[in-house]
Structure formats: C-alpha cells, structure tokens
Design a protein around this motif. Sequence first.
Motif, PDB file in Angstrom:
ATOM      1  N   TRP A 182       7.221   8.776   6.854  1.00  0.00           N
ATOM      2  CA  TRP A 182       7.888   8.093   6.048  1.00  0.00           C
ATOM      3  C   TRP A 182       7.545   6.649   5.442  1.00  0.00           C
ATOM      4  CZ3 TRP A 182      10.937   3.715   6.180  1.00  0.00           C
ATOM      5  CH2 TRP A 182      11.505   3.349   7.312  1.00  0.00           C
ATOM      6  N   ARG A 183       7.129   5.958   6.512  1.00  0.00           N
ATOM      7  CA  ARG A 183       6.932   4.548   6.408  1.00  0.00           C
ATOM      8  C   ARG A 183       5.565   4.681   5.434  1.00  0.00           C
ATOM      9  NH1 ARG A 183       9.327   3.651  11.083  1.00  0.00           N
ATOM     10  NH2 ARG A 183      10.279   1.679  11.041  1.00  0.00           N
ATOM     11  N   LEU A 184       4.466   5.364   5.670  1.00  0.00           N
ATOM     12  CA  LEU A 184       3.263   5.588   4.928  1.00  0.00           C
ATOM     13  C   LEU A 184       3.693   6.143   3.328  1.00  0.00           C
ATOM     14  CD1 LEU A 184       0.668   7.341   7.222  1.00  0.00           C
ATOM     15  CD2 LEU A 184       0.567   5.111   5.992  1.00  0.00           C
ATOM     16  N   ALA A 185       4.770   6.933   3.353  1.00  0.00           N
ATOM     17  CA  ALA A 185       5.214   7.612   2.126  1.00  0.00           C
ATOM     18  C   ALA A 185       5.834   6.173   1.187  1.00  0.00           C
ATOM     19  CB  ALA A 185       6.212   8.580   2.391  1.00  0.00           C
ATOM     20  N   ARG A 186       6.647   5.314   1.979  1.00  0.00           N
ATOM     21  CA  ARG A 186       7.081   4.159   1.154  1.00  0.00           C
ATOM     22  C   ARG A 186       6.213   3.035   0.849  1.00  0.00           C
ATOM     23  NH1 ARG A 186      10.855   0.261   4.758  1.00  0.00           N
ATOM     24  NH2 ARG A 186       8.893   0.260   5.813  1.00  0.00           N
ATOM     25  N   LEU A 187       4.920   3.145   1.623  1.00  0.00           N
ATOM     26  CA  LEU A 187       4.046   2.173   1.161  1.00  0.00           C
ATOM     27  C   LEU A 187       3.256   2.646  -0.020  1.00  0.00           C
ATOM     28  CD1 LEU A 187       2.992   1.020   4.634  1.00  0.00           C
ATOM     29  CD2 LEU A 187       3.525  -0.478   2.842  1.00  0.00           C
ATOM     30  N   CYS A 188       3.166   3.930  -0.269  1.00  0.00           N
ATOM     31  CA  CYS A 188       2.090   4.661  -1.341  1.00  0.00           C
ATOM     32  C   CYS A 188       3.039   4.204  -2.479  1.00  0.00           C
ATOM     33  CB  CYS A 188       2.006   5.922  -1.061  1.00  0.00           C
ATOM     34  SG  CYS A 188       0.742   6.284   0.264  1.00  0.00           S
ATOM     35  N   GLN A 189       4.297   4.609  -2.498  1.00  0.00           N
ATOM     36  CA  GLN A 189       5.164   4.278  -3.376  1.00  0.00           C
ATOM     37  C   GLN A 189       5.113   2.964  -4.144  1.00  0.00           C
ATOM     38  OE1 GLN A 189       7.548   6.487  -5.500  1.00  0.00           O
ATOM     39  NE2 GLN A 189       7.233   4.760  -6.792  1.00  0.00           N
ATOM     40  N   ARG A 228       2.238   6.665 -14.174  1.00  0.00           N
ATOM     41  CA  ARG A 228       1.252   7.933 -14.268  1.00  0.00           C
ATOM     42  C   ARG A 228       0.212   7.628 -15.252  1.00  0.00           C
ATOM     43  NH1 ARG A 228       5.957   8.135 -17.846  1.00  0.00           N
ATOM     44  NH2 ARG A 228       5.674   8.355 -20.028  1.00  0.00           N
ATOM     45  N   GLU A 229       0.110   6.308 -15.922  1.00  0.00           N
ATOM     46  CA  GLU A 229      -1.196   6.175 -16.728  1.00  0.00           C
ATOM     47  C   GLU A 229      -2.251   5.494 -16.070  1.00  0.00           C
ATOM     48  OE1 GLU A 229       0.862   3.620 -19.347  1.00  0.00           O
ATOM     49  OE2 GLU A 229       1.602   5.357 -20.511  1.00  0.00           O
ATOM     50  N   SER A 230      -2.006   5.311 -14.707  1.00  0.00           N
ATOM     51  CA  SER A 230      -3.259   4.676 -13.811  1.00  0.00           C
ATOM     52  C   SER A 230      -3.948   5.604 -12.860  1.00  0.00           C
ATOM     53  CB  SER A 230      -2.531   3.422 -12.985  1.00  0.00           C
ATOM     54  OG  SER A 230      -3.483   3.027 -12.041  1.00  0.00           O
ATOM     55  N   ALA A 231      -4.998   5.713 -12.948  1.00  0.00           N
ATOM     56  CA  ALA A 231      -5.483   6.743 -12.009  1.00  0.00           C
ATOM     57  C   ALA A 231      -5.263   6.582 -10.532  1.00  0.00           C
ATOM     58  CB  ALA A 231      -7.158   6.883 -12.417  1.00  0.00           C
ATOM     59  N   ARG A 232      -5.689   5.211 -10.186  1.00  0.00           N
ATOM     60  CA  ARG A 232      -5.187   5.011  -8.951  1.00  0.00           C
ATOM     61  C   ARG A 232      -3.794   5.071  -8.354  1.00  0.00           C
ATOM     62  NH1 ARG A 232      -5.996   5.567  -3.794  1.00  0.00           N
ATOM     63  NH2 ARG A 232      -5.614   3.560  -2.423  1.00  0.00           N
ATOM     64  N   ALA A 233      -2.831   4.615  -9.135  1.00  0.00           N
ATOM     65  CA  ALA A 233      -1.329   4.807  -9.087  1.00  0.00           C
ATOM     66  C   ALA A 233      -1.243   6.340  -8.759  1.00  0.00           C
ATOM     67  CB  ALA A 233      -0.527   4.405 -10.116  1.00  0.00           C
ATOM     68  N   ARG A 234      -1.606   7.157  -9.630  1.00  0.00           N
ATOM     69  CA  ARG A 234      -1.369   8.897  -9.542  1.00  0.00           C
ATOM     70  C   ARG A 234      -1.988   9.191  -7.947  1.00  0.00           C
ATOM     71  NH1 ARG A 234      -3.253   8.792 -14.868  1.00  0.00           N
ATOM     72  NH2 ARG A 234      -5.286   9.766 -14.207  1.00  0.00           N
ATOM     73  N   GLU A 235      -3.088   8.739  -7.773  1.00  0.00           N
ATOM     74  CA  GLU A 235      -3.786   9.222  -6.376  1.00  0.00           C
ATOM     75  C   GLU A 235      -2.619   8.703  -5.321  1.00  0.00           C
ATOM     76  OE1 GLU A 235      -7.356   7.280  -5.879  1.00  0.00           O
ATOM     77  OE2 GLU A 235      -8.331   8.737  -7.630  1.00  0.00           O
ATOM     78  N   LEU A 236      -2.086   7.454  -5.368  1.00  0.00           N
ATOM     79  CA  LEU A 236      -1.214   6.936  -4.333  1.00  0.00           C
ATOM     80  C   LEU A 236       0.122   7.738  -4.278  1.00  0.00           C
ATOM     81  CD1 LEU A 236      -1.826   2.932  -4.873  1.00  0.00           C
ATOM     82  CD2 LEU A 236      -2.283   4.487  -2.624  1.00  0.00           C
ATOM     83  N   LEU A 237       0.715   8.192  -5.645  1.00  0.00           N
ATOM     84  CA  LEU A 237       1.893   8.782  -5.397  1.00  0.00           C
ATOM     85  C   LEU A 237       1.726  10.242  -4.811  1.00  0.00           C
ATOM     86  CD1 LEU A 237       3.160   7.995  -9.200  1.00  0.00           C
ATOM     87  CD2 LEU A 237       3.808   7.040  -6.943  1.00  0.00           C
ATOM     88  N   LEU A 238       0.584  10.984  -5.352  1.00  0.00           N
ATOM     89  CA  LEU A 238       0.376  12.186  -4.605  1.00  0.00           C
ATOM     90  C   LEU A 238       0.093  12.196  -3.051  1.00  0.00           C
ATOM     91  CD1 LEU A 238      -1.881  13.620  -7.306  1.00  0.00           C
ATOM     92  CD2 LEU A 238       0.408  14.308  -6.846  1.00  0.00           C
ATOM     93  N   GLU A 239      -0.603  10.963  -2.598  1.00  0.00           N
ATOM     94  CA  GLU A 239      -0.671  10.820  -1.270  1.00  0.00           C
ATOM     95  C   GLU A 239       0.635  10.391  -0.496  1.00  0.00           C
ATOM     96  OE1 GLU A 239      -2.663   7.521   1.955  1.00  0.00           O
ATOM     97  OE2 GLU A 239      -2.978   7.376  -0.276  1.00  0.00           O
ATOM     98  N   GLY A 240       1.488   9.774  -1.260  1.00  0.00           N
ATOM     99  CA  GLY A 240       2.730   9.471  -0.737  1.00  0.00           C
ATOM    100  C   GLY A 240       3.605  10.630  -0.415  1.00  0.00           C
ATOM    101  N   LYS A 241       3.645  11.583  -1.502  1.00  0.00           N
ATOM    102  CA  LYS A 241       4.146  12.798  -1.405  1.00  0.00           C
ATOM    103  C   LYS A 241       3.917  13.714  -0.369  1.00  0.00           C
ATOM    104  CE  LYS A 241       5.324  16.984  -4.225  1.00  0.00           C
ATOM    105  NZ  LYS A 241       5.077  17.892  -5.605  1.00  0.00           N
ATOM    106  N   ALA A 242       2.546  13.577  -0.132  1.00  0.00           N
ATOM    107  CA  ALA A 242       2.200  14.260   1.232  1.00  0.00           C
ATOM    108  C   ALA A 242       2.624  13.775   2.510  1.00  0.00           C
ATOM    109  CB  ALA A 242       0.403  14.437   1.045  1.00  0.00           C
ATOM    110  N   HIS A 243       2.561  12.547   2.494  1.00  0.00           N
ATOM    111  CA  HIS A 243       3.318  11.639   3.836  1.00  0.00           C
ATOM    112  C   HIS A 243       4.804  12.244   3.886  1.00  0.00           C
ATOM    113  CE1 HIS A 243      -0.386   9.760   4.883  1.00  0.00           C
ATOM    114  NE2 HIS A 243      -0.501   9.154   3.683  1.00  0.00           N
ATOM    115  N   ALA A 244       5.323  12.229   2.643  1.00  0.00           N
ATOM    116  CA  ALA A 244       6.918  12.403   2.591  1.00  0.00           C
ATOM    117  C   ALA A 244       7.080  13.996   3.213  1.00  0.00           C
ATOM    118  CB  ALA A 244       7.591  12.149   1.492  1.00  0.00           C
ATOM    119  N   ALA A 245       6.238  14.954   2.748  1.00  0.00           N
ATOM    120  CA  ALA A 245       6.408  16.396   3.183  1.00  0.00           C
ATOM    121  C   ALA A 245       5.984  16.476   4.555  1.00  0.00           C
ATOM    122  CB  ALA A 245       5.494  17.071   2.074  1.00  0.00           C
ATOM    123  N   ALA A 246       5.004  15.789   5.122  1.00  0.00           N
ATOM    124  CA  ALA A 246       4.591  15.661   6.530  1.00  0.00           C
ATOM    125  C   ALA A 246       5.869  15.229   7.440  1.00  0.00           C
ATOM    126  CB  ALA A 246       3.449  14.988   6.800  1.00  0.00           C
TER     127      ALA A 246
END
Length: 335
Positions: free
Chosen positions: A138-145, A160-178
């Motif tokens: 959950w800490r990794l999810a918070r940091l990705c956000q 949503r208009e930044s490629a890197r920001a979109r990558e971080l949001l999807l990474e954060g969602k995966a951490h939160a699901a874990a």
Amino acid sequence: MTALRLLVHYLRLVHSRAGTSALLALASFVIAVRSIVQLWKLQLRVDNLSGELLLLQRDLCQSRPQAATNDELTYSPPPSTVPDARLPPDAHDPPAVAEDDVRALLREADRCYYAQQLQEAKDLLLRCPDRQDVEVCWRLARLCQDLADLRASEEGVKPRESARARELLLEGKAHAAAALAADPRHWAAHKWYGTLLGTSAGIGGTKAKIESALLVKQHFETALELNPADATSHYLLGLWYFEVAGLSWTMRKLASAVYATPPEGTFEDARRCFSRANALSPKATSKLMLAKCCLQLKEKQAAQQWLAEGASMPPSHNRGEERAREECQRILETL
C-alpha cells in the motif's frame, strides 16, 4: 383502428425507395445504440464482479485490529502464504535487506515520504525482502499516485495526458491490488485501491471513470468502516461526492445508461465528509474544499471563513498542501 393506420403507413413507406432507406437507417441506428449500451453494461458487470470478489475475500478473513491512523502503521510480519496476486520480480531491483531491518526500512521510507522525497522512499521500499507484504504494497501504491501527480504537474498536464504518469498510475493500481490480496481487511489497502482505481480509470476517458465510480466509493467506505479515524479516507470520499454532485446533465445521462441506479451525491454530502476530515486533521486541502462546497451552496460568508483559515495555514513540505494554501488566497481575493 390506429394499428391499421400504422400498417397502411408502413406499407406506403416500404413502397417508397426513400422511405425504405430511412427505415433501414433508423433501424441500423437503433441497433447500434442498443449494442453500445449492452457492451457498456457487460464491461461494468465484469469490473463490479472483480471488486465484489475482493470485498468478499475481505469479509471471509478474520478482522485484525488497526490502531494507527493517517497512513502511519506499525509493521507486522508478512503472511506465511504467498498471495495469488504477486507482482513479478524485477531483475533490476535494488538488493534486498535483512528481515530484521524491515521495520527500520519502513520507518525511513515513511520519513522520506513525509519529507516529500518520494523517489527515495520508493527505492527504499523496493529493497524489502517481501514486496508482497501489505505494509509494503500500500505504501508503494501511495507513492506511485503521488509520483504520477508530481510528474504531471512538472509537465503542466493532467496525469492521463502524461505517458510516464499513466505508467505510474497503472503500477500503483497493481500494488494496491496486491495489498488487498495480501490482507483484504487492511483499511489502507482499500483506500489506495479505491484511489488508484479512480485515477487510473481516468486514463480510459469519461465512460471508464463513470463505470468505476460506485466501486471506488465502495472501497472508500470500506476503508472508513475499518478505520473511521483516518482523515484522508473522509477527504477522498468527500471528493467523490463533490465530483458526482458537479456532474453535467450529459454525464448524468451517460451514467443512467451504464447503471440501473446511477451514482448519487450532493454538495452537502461532500461538506459533511470534508468537515470530518478537517476535524480529525486540519489541513489547507480540506478547508479549500469546504469553501468550494459553501460556494456551491450559496454560503459566501462561510466560504470566506474557510478560505481565510486555509490561507493562514503554516507552510508545508507537502506540495498539495502548498497548492491548496495558495488557491485559498487566490479565491479569497476574488470574493
């Protein structure tokens, strides 16, 4: 008699080439609209089923006491079983630390986070021996956000208009699901899964965001059930109500096409949540949103009071707090 007249009119249209073309065009349009609505509803059922499965898993687990608030938790040993939602290991990960050093590492990561040293905090967490532990996830999810918000702010665009920001949001969602898979009864896991579910849905546009709306709210409410003293969860639920209350007529019609009972919320609902968040942990962000609710409710004097309080908050290392404090001052000067 009316039916007979309609039949005669229909036959006349059929014998007319123009009438036949019009009927075919109308029929094609109706079929296309119904197909789109059915696809939306099918996708919504799949998304809701995923969320319900996570919540069902939470209810089947035994409750564990949660004493800490505001994202400051004590570290507990990782579970003995390996969750199904494990993230794949990264060949470029930093070297792991000894198990005895994990508690100190989490404390240091939290210190870096609250000092707004976000990348340093993330690098520390990636050194944990078990990156599937709920406290790490959950800490990794918070940091990705937060890193996604920071990257978008630096680029002067929405996440949503930044490629890197979109990558971080999807990474954060995966951490939160874990995190939810590791402990379905963890309030912070629900809070950050709801947050990342909402922000990552924004990547898919308005339709995707509307489809995830009720599930986002459900996770915020679950976080509050598990830890009613967390100010951030109250604030996030307030943002949800505020956004729903401000939906345009067009968006409400789209929501009605997706949901049998579309999301509902009022500015009064939002104000109640922001008030609770401010009572638990006074911040410029909650005071700003309280002022915005008052302005929507035509309570100018109350809005001015909240803006004055927000503008007078002491400087903070938190970028969001600083932006809120500055916005309070700007709006106050226009009233």
